[in-house]
Design a protein around this motif. Structure first.
Motif, PDB file in Angstrom:
ATOM      1  N   GLY A  31       1.908   5.621  11.939  1.00  0.00           N
ATOM      2  CA  GLY A  31       1.492   4.012  11.494  1.00  0.00           C
ATOM      3  C   GLY A  31       2.102   3.745   9.981  1.00  0.00           C
ATOM      4  N   ILE A  32       2.105   4.563   9.173  1.00  0.00           N
ATOM      5  CA  ILE A  32       2.759   4.472   7.709  1.00  0.00           C
ATOM      6  C   ILE A  32       4.104   4.166   7.878  1.00  0.00           C
ATOM      7  CG2 ILE A  32       3.279   5.699   5.438  1.00  0.00           C
ATOM      8  CD1 ILE A  32       0.407   6.941   5.936  1.00  0.00           C
ATOM      9  N   ALA A  33       4.913   4.656   8.753  1.00  0.00           N
ATOM     10  CA  ALA A  33       6.341   4.362   8.882  1.00  0.00           C
ATOM     11  C   ALA A  33       6.603   3.443   9.463  1.00  0.00           C
ATOM     12  CB  ALA A  33       6.931   5.616   9.539  1.00  0.00           C
ATOM     13  N   ALA A  34       5.984   3.093  10.802  1.00  0.00           N
ATOM     14  CA  ALA A  34       6.198   1.906  11.526  1.00  0.00           C
ATOM     15  C   ALA A  34       5.971   0.504  11.047  1.00  0.00           C
ATOM     16  CB  ALA A  34       5.294   2.247  12.861  1.00  0.00           C
ATOM     17  N   ALA A  35       4.773   0.484  10.298  1.00  0.00           N
ATOM     18  CA  ALA A  35       4.265  -0.826   9.711  1.00  0.00           C
ATOM     19  C   ALA A  35       5.474  -1.429   8.877  1.00  0.00           C
ATOM     20  CB  ALA A  35       3.079  -0.748   8.999  1.00  0.00           C
ATOM     21  N   PRO A  36       5.991  -0.803   7.903  1.00  0.00           N
ATOM     22  CA  PRO A  36       6.900  -1.426   7.096  1.00  0.00           C
ATOM     23  C   PRO A  36       8.373  -1.668   7.604  1.00  0.00           C
ATOM     24  CG  PRO A  36       6.367   0.727   6.058  1.00  0.00           C
ATOM     25  CD  PRO A  36       5.743   0.728   7.308  1.00  0.00           C
ATOM     26  N   ILE A  37       8.602  -0.885   8.998  1.00  0.00           N
ATOM     27  CA  ILE A  37       9.565  -1.402   9.834  1.00  0.00           C
ATOM     28  C   ILE A  37       9.284  -2.623  10.423  1.00  0.00           C
ATOM     29  CG2 ILE A  37      10.893  -0.503  11.723  1.00  0.00           C
ATOM     30  CD1 ILE A  37      10.590   2.281  10.859  1.00  0.00           C
ATOM     31  N   VAL A  38       8.471  -2.742  10.944  1.00  0.00           N
ATOM     32  CA  VAL A  38       7.950  -3.986  11.857  1.00  0.00           C
ATOM     33  C   VAL A  38       7.909  -5.251  10.754  1.00  0.00           C
ATOM     34  CG1 VAL A  38       6.000  -5.190  13.539  1.00  0.00           C
ATOM     35  CG2 VAL A  38       6.910  -2.693  13.852  1.00  0.00           C
ATOM     36  N   SER A  39       7.192  -4.984   9.774  1.00  0.00           N
ATOM     37  CA  SER A  39       7.202  -5.979   8.624  1.00  0.00           C
ATOM     38  C   SER A  39       8.504  -6.553   8.362  1.00  0.00           C
ATOM     39  CB  SER A  39       6.372  -5.503   7.667  1.00  0.00           C
ATOM     40  OG  SER A  39       5.036  -5.200   8.182  1.00  0.00           O
ATOM     41  N   GLY A  40       9.459  -5.410   8.023  1.00  0.00           N
ATOM     42  CA  GLY A  40      10.761  -5.720   7.685  1.00  0.00           C
ATOM     43  C   GLY A  40      11.450  -6.654   8.571  1.00  0.00           C
ATOM     44  N   LEU A  41      11.237  -6.228   9.795  1.00  0.00           N
ATOM     45  CA  LEU A  41      11.969  -7.071  10.761  1.00  0.00           C
ATOM     46  C   LEU A  41      11.450  -8.305  10.835  1.00  0.00           C
ATOM     47  CD1 LEU A  41      12.241  -4.305  13.689  1.00  0.00           C
ATOM     48  CD2 LEU A  41      14.097  -5.347  12.358  1.00  0.00           C
ATOM     49  N   VAL A  42      10.074  -8.577  10.920  1.00  0.00           N
ATOM     50  CA  VAL A  42       9.520  -9.848  10.970  1.00  0.00           C
ATOM     51  C   VAL A  42       9.819 -10.839   9.526  1.00  0.00           C
ATOM     52  CG1 VAL A  42       7.169 -10.887  10.726  1.00  0.00           C
ATOM     53  CG2 VAL A  42       7.560  -9.299  12.158  1.00  0.00           C
ATOM     54  N   ASN A  63      12.530 -10.669   7.904  1.00  0.00           N
ATOM     55  CA  ASN A  63      13.973 -10.889   7.940  1.00  0.00           C
ATOM     56  C   ASN A  63      14.392 -11.997   9.088  1.00  0.00           C
ATOM     57  OD1 ASN A  63      14.859  -9.357   5.865  1.00  0.00           O
ATOM     58  ND2 ASN A  63      15.361  -7.661   7.365  1.00  0.00           N
ATOM     59  N   THR A  64      13.583 -12.025  10.220  1.00  0.00           N
ATOM     60  CA  THR A  64      13.834 -13.013  11.239  1.00  0.00           C
ATOM     61  C   THR A  64      13.126 -14.452  11.178  1.00  0.00           C
ATOM     62  OG1 THR A  64      11.988 -11.753  12.392  1.00  0.00           O
ATOM     63  CG2 THR A  64      14.227 -11.112  12.795  1.00  0.00           C
ATOM     64  N   GLY A  65      12.255 -14.513  10.324  1.00  0.00           N
ATOM     65  CA  GLY A  65      11.656 -15.930  10.231  1.00  0.00           C
ATOM     66  C   GLY A  65      10.474 -16.274   9.334  1.00  0.00           C
ATOM     67  N   PRO A  66       9.181 -15.685   9.878  1.00  0.00           N
ATOM     68  CA  PRO A  66       8.066 -16.181   8.998  1.00  0.00           C
ATOM     69  C   PRO A  66       8.000 -15.748   7.583  1.00  0.00           C
ATOM     70  CG  PRO A  66       7.642 -14.717  11.023  1.00  0.00           C
ATOM     71  CD  PRO A  66       9.088 -14.604  10.781  1.00  0.00           C
ATOM     72  N   GLY A  67       8.759 -15.057   7.302  1.00  0.00           N
ATOM     73  CA  GLY A  67       8.905 -14.468   5.725  1.00  0.00           C
ATOM     74  C   GLY A  67       7.564 -13.409   5.466  1.00  0.00           C
TER      75      GLY A  67
END
Length: 141
Positions: free
Chosen positions: A65-76, A78-82
């Motif tokens: 969870g600690i590794a996945a959350a920053p990856i998903v947040s980084g993708l989000v 970079n792709t739009g909502p900021g």
């Protein structure tokens, strides 16, 4: 987890205000910090004799969870909502965790009712831990 989700939603809505974001981030940390001991207590209460392996898997799940959350947040981000998107992702993770908690509660009650014993789910090995409110009563499943 519900308090975490609520704070994350408020943070997402007020992400453009630094004066609102700073105390909300503190509240977000406090809400999440209070959940970890409860999760560990629940996991270790159902492990029985496999505490070492179960504890390792529990910590591994936290690390995923600690590794996945920053990856998903980084993708989000970079792709739009900021930056507000990261708070929405946090709220979605919290809602998902609440769902798994409710599923665990339901399955525990069903198992206890089928086994014919009624013990509090956090202290399954304590014979004094009876459930005065009927947590494992078949009619409340």
């Amino acid at each position: 987890m519900d308090s975490f989700a609520a704070v994350a939603v408020v943070l997402a809505v007020t992400a453009n205000s630094a004066w609102a974001a700073i105390p909300l981030v503190v509240l977000l940390g406090a809400a999440e910090f209070s959940v970890t001991p409860a999760v560990n207590a629940r996991v270790f209460s159902i492990l029985g004799e496999t505490r070492t392996l179960g504890g390792a898997v529990n910590i591994a799940a936290f690390n995923i969870g600690i590794a996945a959350a920053p990856i998903v947040s980084g993708l989000v981000t970079n792709t739009g909502p900021g930056l507000a998107g990261t708070a929405w992702i946090g709220a979605a993770f919290a809602v998902t965790a609440t769902g798994t908690t409710l599923l665990d509660r339901h399955l525990t009650r069903r198992h206890q009712a089928a086994a014919g014993h009624c013990r509090h789910p956090l202290t399954p090995h304590d014979p004094r831990a009876h459930d005065p409110q009927g947590m494992c009563s078949a009619r409340r499943l």
